[in-house]
Design a protein around this motif. Structure first.
Motif, PDB file in Angstrom:
ATOM      1  N   ARG A 124      -5.660 -15.529  23.179  1.00 46.97           N
ATOM      2  CA  ARG A 124      -5.721 -16.470  24.349  1.00 46.97           C
ATOM      3  C   ARG A 124      -6.641 -17.411  23.622  1.00 46.97           C
ATOM      4  O   ARG A 124      -7.443 -17.262  22.587  1.00 46.97           O
ATOM      5  N   ILE A 125      -6.527 -18.760  24.400  1.00 45.22           N
ATOM      6  CA  ILE A 125      -7.301 -19.933  23.568  1.00 45.22           C
ATOM      7  C   ILE A 125      -8.814 -19.455  24.050  1.00 45.22           C
ATOM      8  O   ILE A 125      -9.137 -19.192  24.896  1.00 45.22           O
ATOM      9  N   ALA A 126      -9.570 -19.650  22.943  1.00 44.68           N
ATOM     10  CA  ALA A 126     -11.001 -19.293  23.340  1.00 44.68           C
ATOM     11  C   ALA A 126     -11.720 -20.629  23.236  1.00 44.68           C
ATOM     12  O   ALA A 126     -13.013 -20.729  23.623  1.00 44.68           O
ATOM     13  N   LYS A 151      -3.003 -19.018  22.485  1.00 43.36           N
ATOM     14  CA  LYS A 151      -3.649 -19.679  21.107  1.00 43.36           C
ATOM     15  C   LYS A 151      -2.599 -19.968  20.189  1.00 43.36           C
ATOM     16  O   LYS A 151      -1.495 -19.577  19.944  1.00 43.36           O
ATOM     17  N   LYS A 152      -2.615 -21.130  19.291  1.00 42.77           N
ATOM     18  CA  LYS A 152      -1.772 -21.553  18.537  1.00 42.77           C
ATOM     19  C   LYS A 152      -1.997 -21.164  17.153  1.00 42.77           C
ATOM     20  O   LYS A 152      -3.509 -21.086  16.712  1.00 42.77           O
ATOM     21  N   MET A 153      -1.260 -21.061  16.221  1.00 35.69           N
ATOM     22  CA  MET A 153      -1.507 -20.653  14.806  1.00 35.69           C
ATOM     23  C   MET A 153      -1.599 -22.000  14.101  1.00 35.69           C
ATOM     24  O   MET A 153      -0.971 -23.184  14.310  1.00 35.69           O
ATOM     25  N   PRO A 154      -2.357 -21.683  13.091  1.00 32.10           N
ATOM     26  CA  PRO A 154      -2.625 -22.998  12.203  1.00 32.10           C
ATOM     27  C   PRO A 154      -1.276 -23.190  11.572  1.00 32.10           C
ATOM     28  O   PRO A 154      -0.503 -22.243  11.260  1.00 32.10           O
ATOM     29  N   ARG A 155      -0.875 -24.514  11.453  1.00 30.56           N
ATOM     30  CA  ARG A 155       0.423 -24.721  10.502  1.00 30.56           C
ATOM     31  C   ARG A 155       0.317 -24.119   9.035  1.00 30.56           C
ATOM     32  O   ARG A 155      -0.775 -24.187   8.748  1.00 30.56           O
ATOM     33  N   ALA A 156       1.264 -23.826   8.755  1.00 30.35           N
ATOM     34  CA  ALA A 156       1.444 -23.086   7.350  1.00 30.35           C
ATOM     35  C   ALA A 156       1.085 -24.230   6.160  1.00 30.35           C
ATOM     36  O   ALA A 156       1.714 -25.431   6.481  1.00 30.35           O
ATOM     37  N   GLU A 157       0.661 -23.962   5.263  1.00 29.07           N
ATOM     38  CA  GLU A 157       0.382 -25.256   4.252  1.00 29.07           C
ATOM     39  C   GLU A 157       1.861 -25.544   3.574  1.00 29.07           C
ATOM     40  O   GLU A 157       2.621 -24.509   3.654  1.00 29.07           O
ATOM     41  N   GLY A 158       2.010 -26.850   3.781  1.00 31.03           N
ATOM     42  CA  GLY A 158       3.181 -27.414   3.136  1.00 31.03           C
ATOM     43  C   GLY A 158       4.492 -27.414   4.401  1.00 31.03           C
ATOM     44  O   GLY A 158       5.272 -27.858   4.090  1.00 31.03           O
ATOM     45  N   ALA A 159       4.016 -26.956   5.535  1.00 28.01           N
ATOM     46  CA  ALA A 159       4.837 -26.794   6.668  1.00 28.01           C
ATOM     47  C   ALA A 159       5.266 -28.238   6.937  1.00 28.01           C
ATOM     48  O   ALA A 159       6.215 -28.698   7.507  1.00 28.01           O
ATOM     49  N   GLY A 160       4.278 -29.249   6.832  1.00 25.59           N
ATOM     50  CA  GLY A 160       4.449 -30.680   7.446  1.00 25.59           C
ATOM     51  C   GLY A 160       4.201 -30.847   8.801  1.00 25.59           C
ATOM     52  O   GLY A 160       4.222 -29.983   9.536  1.00 25.59           O
ATOM     53  N   GLU A 161       4.453 -32.167   9.197  1.00 24.39           N
ATOM     54  CA  GLU A 161       4.087 -32.378  10.701  1.00 24.39           C
ATOM     55  C   GLU A 161       5.387 -32.146  11.706  1.00 24.39           C
ATOM     56  O   GLU A 161       5.401 -32.104  12.890  1.00 24.39           O
ATOM     57  N   GLY A 162       6.593 -32.142  10.916  1.00 29.53           N
ATOM     58  CA  GLY A 162       7.842 -31.773  11.727  1.00 29.53           C
ATOM     59  C   GLY A 162       8.032 -30.475  12.467  1.00 29.53           C
ATOM     60  O   GLY A 162       8.917 -30.309  13.127  1.00 29.53           O
ATOM     61  N   GLY A 163       7.458 -29.470  11.713  1.00 29.17           N
ATOM     62  CA  GLY A 163       7.712 -28.078  12.232  1.00 29.17           C
ATOM     63  C   GLY A 163       7.028 -27.919  13.673  1.00 29.17           C
ATOM     64  O   GLY A 163       6.308 -28.349  13.941  1.00 29.17           O
ATOM     65  N   PRO A 164       7.562 -26.751  14.350  1.00 30.87           N
ATOM     66  CA  PRO A 164       7.249 -26.225  15.432  1.00 30.87           C
ATOM     67  C   PRO A 164       5.701 -25.829  15.434  1.00 30.87           C
ATOM     68  O   PRO A 164       5.487 -25.220  14.258  1.00 30.87           O
ATOM     69  N   VAL A 165       4.825 -25.937  16.440  1.00 28.40           N
ATOM     70  CA  VAL A 165       3.948 -25.470  16.514  1.00 28.40           C
ATOM     71  C   VAL A 165       3.889 -24.143  17.233  1.00 28.40           C
ATOM     72  O   VAL A 165       4.639 -23.969  18.376  1.00 28.40           O
ATOM     73  N   CYS A 166       3.591 -22.816  16.753  1.00 25.56           N
ATOM     74  CA  CYS A 166       3.779 -21.463  17.361  1.00 25.56           C
ATOM     75  C   CYS A 166       2.593 -20.836  17.705  1.00 25.56           C
ATOM     76  O   CYS A 166       1.493 -21.442  17.285  1.00 25.56           O
ATOM     77  N   THR A 167       2.647 -20.022  18.519  1.00 31.46           N
ATOM     78  CA  THR A 167       1.763 -19.341  19.186  1.00 31.46           C
ATOM     79  C   THR A 167       1.192 -17.829  18.266  1.00 31.46           C
ATOM     80  O   THR A 167       2.297 -17.507  17.758  1.00 31.46           O
ATOM     81  N   GLU A 168       0.096 -17.585  18.557  1.00 28.71           N
ATOM     82  CA  GLU A 168      -0.113 -16.094  17.965  1.00 28.71           C
ATOM     83  C   GLU A 168       0.296 -15.036  19.161  1.00 28.71           C
ATOM     84  O   GLU A 168      -0.666 -14.671  19.941  1.00 28.71           O
ATOM     85  N   SER A 169       1.467 -14.941  19.160  1.00 32.61           N
ATOM     86  CA  SER A 169       1.928 -14.106  20.170  1.00 32.61           C
ATOM     87  C   SER A 169       3.131 -13.012  19.395  1.00 32.61           C
ATOM     88  O   SER A 169       3.583 -13.566  18.536  1.00 32.61           O
ATOM     89  N   CYS A 170       3.326 -12.136  20.259  1.00 31.70           N
ATOM     90  CA  CYS A 170       4.527 -11.025  19.692  1.00 31.70           C
ATOM     91  C   CYS A 170       5.056 -10.533  21.118  1.00 31.70           C
ATOM     92  O   CYS A 170       4.646 -10.263  22.187  1.00 31.70           O
ATOM     93  N   ASP A 171       6.426 -10.134  20.938  1.00 30.08           N
ATOM     94  CA  ASP A 171       7.224  -9.182  21.850  1.00 30.08           C
ATOM     95  C   ASP A 171       7.673  -8.000  20.906  1.00 30.08           C
ATOM     96  O   ASP A 171       8.058  -8.037  20.034  1.00 30.08           O
ATOM     97  N   LEU A 172       7.694  -6.930  21.761  1.00 33.84           N
ATOM     98  CA  LEU A 172       7.997  -5.705  21.287  1.00 33.84           C
ATOM     99  C   LEU A 172       9.412  -5.492  21.886  1.00 33.84           C
ATOM    100  O   LEU A 172       9.620  -5.398  23.141  1.00 33.84           O
ATOM    101  N   LEU A 173      10.513  -5.242  21.118  1.00 31.76           N
ATOM    102  CA  LEU A 173      11.973  -5.141  21.619  1.00 31.76           C
ATOM    103  C   LEU A 173      12.515  -3.975  21.461  1.00 31.76           C
ATOM    104  O   LEU A 173      12.183  -3.411  20.178  1.00 31.76           O
TER     105      LEU A 173
END
Length: 146
Positions: free
Chosen positions: A76-78, A41-63
């Protein structure tokens, strides 16, 4: 050394170096969508981020220090239409995945999943640098079969 910029992929060596310097577990989140699996699933763009920024996923890694990534997870995409668009974008024929698509067609809820690297977790517990020492069937260039 050039610092990472938003949208860069972070190599395993850099992840290890970061956790070794910090010396504590680290959660990384919000990866660029092009670097991750189509079903995330993709995160909604942050307000003010504009169209040029990357589209990010709702994901994480534990290091973990000394090992690197031991757990990776995501929402996951619903939405069925979004999932079909993801199949097309990746060039995947949706027919063999009818069962996965049908979950969206006939109703699903927001859900996620994760994967634990058991050998990596054991390497962290045992203080080993390489997962090969913790794998039941280790592989390397001169040994490709058990």
């Amino acid at each position: 050394m050039v610092p990472h910029a938003v949208g860069d992929d972070i190599a395993e060596a850099a992840e290890r170096q970061m956790t070794d310097i910090i010396g504590t577990p680290v959660f990384l989140y919000g990866f660029p969508a092009e670097l991750k699996a189509f079903y995330m699933k993709k995160m909604p763009r942050a307000e003010g981020a504009g169209e040029g920024g990357p589209v990010c996923t709702e994901s994480c890694d534990l290091l973990m220090p000394g090992v690197g990534e031991i757990v990776g997870g995501s929402m996951r995409i619903a939405d069925m239409d979004e999932l079909i668009a993801a199949y097309k974008r990746e060039g995947i024929d949706p027919a063999p995945y009818y069962w996965y698509t049908d979950q969206r067609k006939y109703g699903t809820c927001e859900h996620g999943g994760y994967g634990l690297g058991v050998e990596r977790f054991l390497a962290w517990l045992a203080g080993r640098y390489t997962v090969r020492e913790c794998s039941l069937y280790p592989r390397w260039p001169s040994r490709a079969t058990p």
